[in-house]
Design a protein around this motif. Structure first.
Motif, PDB file in Angstrom:
ATOM      1  N   PHE A 151       0.959  -1.262  -0.055  1.00  0.00           N
ATOM      2  CA  PHE A 151       0.068  -0.033   0.095  1.00  0.00           C
ATOM      3  C   PHE A 151       0.955   1.257   0.038  1.00  0.00           C
ATOM      4  N   THR A 154      -1.061   5.219   4.039  1.00  0.00           N
ATOM      5  CA  THR A 154      -2.100   4.414   4.887  1.00  0.00           C
ATOM      6  C   THR A 154      -2.221   5.104   6.075  1.00  0.00           C
ATOM      7  N   CYS A 172       3.536  -0.494   3.936  1.00  0.00           N
ATOM      8  CA  CYS A 172       3.193   0.642   3.817  1.00  0.00           C
ATOM      9  C   CYS A 172       4.265   1.455   3.111  1.00  0.00           C
ATOM     10  N   ASP A 215      -4.065   5.398  -0.104  1.00  0.00           N
ATOM     11  CA  ASP A 215      -4.144   4.239  -0.625  1.00  0.00           C
ATOM     12  C   ASP A 215      -5.006   3.227   0.065  1.00  0.00           C
ATOM     13  N   LEU A 216      -4.925   3.452   1.425  1.00  0.00           N
ATOM     14  CA  LEU A 216      -5.330   2.487   2.471  1.00  0.00           C
ATOM     15  C   LEU A 216      -5.912   3.319   3.740  1.00  0.00           C
ATOM     16  N   LEU A 240      -9.503   8.744  -0.172  1.00  0.00           N
ATOM     17  CA  LEU A 240      -9.078   7.498  -0.778  1.00  0.00           C
ATOM     18  C   LEU A 240      -8.882   7.725  -2.199  1.00  0.00           C
ATOM     19  N   ARG A 241      -7.837   7.383  -2.726  1.00  0.00           N
ATOM     20  CA  ARG A 241      -7.626   7.259  -4.315  1.00  0.00           C
ATOM     21  C   ARG A 241      -8.417   6.144  -4.937  1.00  0.00           C
ATOM     22  N   GLU A 243      -9.642   3.131  -6.446  1.00  0.00           N
ATOM     23  CA  GLU A 243      -9.416   1.414  -6.145  1.00  0.00           C
ATOM     24  C   GLU A 243      -8.575   1.442  -4.516  1.00  0.00           C
ATOM     25  N   GLY A 244      -8.556   2.709  -3.821  1.00  0.00           N
ATOM     26  CA  GLY A 244      -7.940   2.434  -2.472  1.00  0.00           C
ATOM     27  C   GLY A 244      -8.953   1.528  -1.528  1.00  0.00           C
ATOM     28  N   GLN A 308     -13.637  -1.158  -1.359  1.00  0.00           N
ATOM     29  CA  GLN A 308     -12.937  -0.603  -2.260  1.00  0.00           C
ATOM     30  C   GLN A 308     -13.384   0.875  -2.713  1.00  0.00           C
ATOM     31  N   ARG A 309     -12.742   1.757  -3.074  1.00  0.00           N
ATOM     32  CA  ARG A 309     -13.375   3.093  -3.571  1.00  0.00           C
ATOM     33  C   ARG A 309     -13.478   2.662  -5.244  1.00  0.00           C
TER      34      ARG A 309
END
Length: 309
Positions: A151, A154, A172, A215-216, A240-241, A243-244, A308-309
């Motif tokens: 990740f 985080t 991370c 990312d997490l 979150l980005r 797919e984070g 997941q975003r």
């Protein structure tokens, strides 16, 4: 029920001694003696909020609801920031709504006191395994989404002493934690795992973060101290980005919404979590029943989620 330290001097040596006796009687479940001794304390020190709180809790155990509410209200009037956590008792007695019963001042006082024995108590007495379960669920979620089990930035919400950071060690690119308790943060600092640690409330912390930077986002057994999670979900989605991942645990209950349990922790329904996920464009990748800890040897029902975003 976990309570922050309620003993401090009332300014009267005799009152202090009787308060100690009252507390011991309460711990031994001799609620009549506890109530009687608490009244004696208040005769000597009528403005001593902990004695009002102890009297209220003793009366509640004895089934004297109205008298209990009166005593607890007196304690709250003397200490409106509520480091003693009497709003929780009032909510359980139906005198306050469950939403907002747990104040930041109470949680901070609770964990400042808990910090020295936190990890030992969790892992040895409660068989706590929340961070390990989250780390494993993240591994499985990454496999499902065909992404590397590593990740970027985080954010560890309610990081405590750093148990979640330890479970994610080496995974991370950057790890930042937030917690209400400065004494817990001192413990987290000693792990040398965090690139930044912030003292404060987690929603306010998230609101101060940039859009799509993380990312997490993780929260291990933190939401048990929060009622509504709408703001958390909204802010987690924002920071979150694409797919984070947003990973967390909660205590669970059958039904809808959330409730304040007899253990003075909030439990959240699966339907409630799914509705929040849908409202905030978060896709559940893992959402399953787990137990992260025990209560007197009995597993406490919970839920583990990776979204997941």
């Amino acid at each position: 029920m976990l309570l922050p330290p309620s003993f401090r001097s009332s300014g009267d040596v005799l009152a202090d001694r009787r308060y100690e006796y009252a507390s011991a009687a309460f711990d031994e479940r001799d609620f009549e003696a506890a109530a009687d001794l608490a009244r004696q304390v208040l005769e000597l020190a009528p403005g001593f909020a902990p004695a009002h709180a102890l009297l209220g809790r003793s009366l509640a155990e004895l089934g004297a609801r109205d008298e209990a509410v009166q005593a607890l209200r007196q304690a709250l009037g003397l200490e409106p920031e509520d480091v003693l956590g009497v709003r929780i008792d009032l909510a359980r007695l139906g005198d306050l709504p469950a939403d907002g019963a747990m104040t930041d001042a109470y949680v901070r006082a609770l964990f400042d006191e808990y910090a020295p024995k936190f990890e030992r108590h969790l892992t040895r007495s409660l068989s706590y395994c929340g961070p390990e379960l989250i780390a494993d669920a993240l591994r499985r979620a990454c496999s499902k989404r065909i992404r590397e089990y590593r990740f970027g930035l985080t954010l560890d919400l309610g990081c405590g002493t750093g148990l979640m950071g330890q479970a994610l060690d080496g995974l991370c690119a950057s790890l930042i934690g937030v917690d209400l308790s400065p004494r817990m943060l001192e413990k987290a600092e000693r792990t040398k795992l965090y690139d930044g640690l912030h003292e404060g409330e987690l929603v306010s912390f998230l609101k101060g973060r940039a859009d799509a930077e993380a990312d997490l986002v993780v929260a291990a057994d933190v939401f048990v101290y929060m009622a509504a999670l709408d703001d958390v979900f909204r802010e987690a989605h924002r920071v979150l980005r694409r797919e984070g991942l947003f990973a967390f645990t909660v205590q669970a209950h059958e039904g809808d919404g959330f409730l304040l349990g007899q253990d003075a922790r909030y439990a959240h329904a699966e339907r409630y979590l799914r509705a929040l996920a849908d409202a905030n464009a978060l896709t559940p990748v893992v959402l399953e029943p787990v137990s992260t800890r025990e209560d007197r040897g009995v597993p406490v029902p919970g839920l583990l989620a990776v979204m997941q975003r």
